[in-house]
Design a protein around this motif. Structure first.
Motif, PDB file in Angstrom:
ATOM      1  N   SER A   1     -42.120 -22.936 -40.785  1.00  0.00           N
ATOM      2  CA  SER A   1     -43.487 -22.703 -41.285  1.00  0.00           C
ATOM      3  C   SER A   1     -43.471 -22.729 -42.815  1.00  0.00           C
ATOM      4  O   SER A   1     -43.537 -21.691 -43.484  1.00  0.00           O
TER       5      SER A   1
ATOM      6  N   VAL B   1     -48.792 -24.388 -40.102  1.00  0.00           N
ATOM      7  CA  VAL B   1     -49.206 -23.386 -39.117  1.00  0.00           C
ATOM      8  C   VAL B   1     -50.580 -23.734 -38.544  1.00  0.00           C
ATOM      9  O   VAL B   1     -50.777 -23.768 -37.324  1.00  0.00           O
TER      10      VAL B   1
ATOM     11  N   GLU C   1     -40.244 -28.615 -33.898  1.00  0.00           N
ATOM     12  CA  GLU C   1     -41.158 -27.851 -34.745  1.00  0.00           C
ATOM     13  C   GLU C   1     -40.500 -27.584 -36.092  1.00  0.00           C
ATOM     14  O   GLU C   1     -39.371 -27.089 -36.147  1.00  0.00           O
TER      15      GLU C   1
END
Length: 263
Positions: free
Chosen positions: A183, A189, A180
């Motif tokens: 952000s 997101v 991941e």
């Protein structure tokens, strides 16, 4: 690899969420990640090694990107090569990364958004990261176990491999892992995004997944069904307006939404 041909919207839902029941948790929590492609004939080549165009220039590209991007708002927080790779991939520079999502509906969006492929059968790749994690070299598996995690973060990757040569040297056999990104913005997101990365710029994820006997499914969605899928995604608010917040995403949504249906 298991390939399945879909015949209806309801069958598509069943296949996308197949195996999502997690008995120990008592919840529907799948271990699959998804990638939608607008034409089933398209493979999973990353931009860096598509037709071998940039493989030899990976180090040069990343070095130049880091040099010229420094000072741009949002880059001061980036600390590792994995942060920089994620940012470069996010903004269109050729990298060995490939975009995936935890959301099957986001994958369906990317399968259906491009009207020039309206008459082509699409495909959704579904990969169980529990299965691919079993093939990781020990230092990476140990890091996942220590963190109690299923996929990596950029910070976790940097702990094991601070640069790409170290990462590539972790094993002689090909492997893929999912991580991941930080952000960086609302796009990451809202798209529930993550990236795949292999231990070599020349390696093909298409070939790797094609030889997996478990944990990989490819759903073929016929062109005749794609319009129904697209309309239902629009009604569910899975659109460019949400996935690409801002005026660019709004314009992309309006251009597609009001365009005549291809013949």
């Amino acid at each position: 690899m298991l390939e399945q041909h879909v015949t209806s919207w309801l069958e598509l839902q069943d296949l996308l969420f197949a195996g999502s029941w997690n008995e120990p948790l008592g919840r529907f929590r799948t271990s699959f990640v998804f990638r939608g492609v607008p034409a089933a004939s398209l493979d999973l080549s990353a931009a860096l090694n598509r037709q071998g165009a940039f493989v030899r220039h990976e180090r040069d590209l990343l070095r130049a990107f880091r040099k010229y991007a420094r000072g741009v708002p949002g880059t001061a927080q980036l600390t590792s090569v994995w942060d920089w790779l994620a940012l470069a991939q996010h903004h269109g520079m050729p990298t060995r990364l490939l975009d995936w999502t935890f959301s099957p509906y986001v994958a369906l969006h990317f399968m259906t958004e491009r009207q020039e492929y309206a008459n082509d059968d699409g495909a959704i790749w579904c990969v169980d990261y529990h299965q691919t994690n079993e093939q990781l070299p020990r230092p990476l598996r140990d890091q996942l176990r220590m963190e109690g995690a299923d996929v990596f973060t950029a910070e976790m990757l940097a702990t094991v491999a601070g640069d790409l040569p170290t990462f590539d040297g972790l094993a002689k056999h090909p492997f893929v892992l999912f991580f991941e990104p930080p952000s960086l913005d609302a796009r990451i997101v809202n798209q529930f995004a993550l990236f795949s990365v292999m231990n070599g710029p020349e390696l093909s994820l298409n070939d790797f997944l094609g030889h997996q006997h478990q944990g990989v499914r490819r759903l073929i969605v016929p062109a005749s069904l794609k319009w129904e899928v697209r309309d239902k995604l629009d009604q569910a608010n899975i659109t460019e307006r949400v996935l690409f917040p801002g005026l660019d995403g709004l314009s992309r949504w309006l251009r597609r939404y009001y365009a005549p249906r291809p013949q």
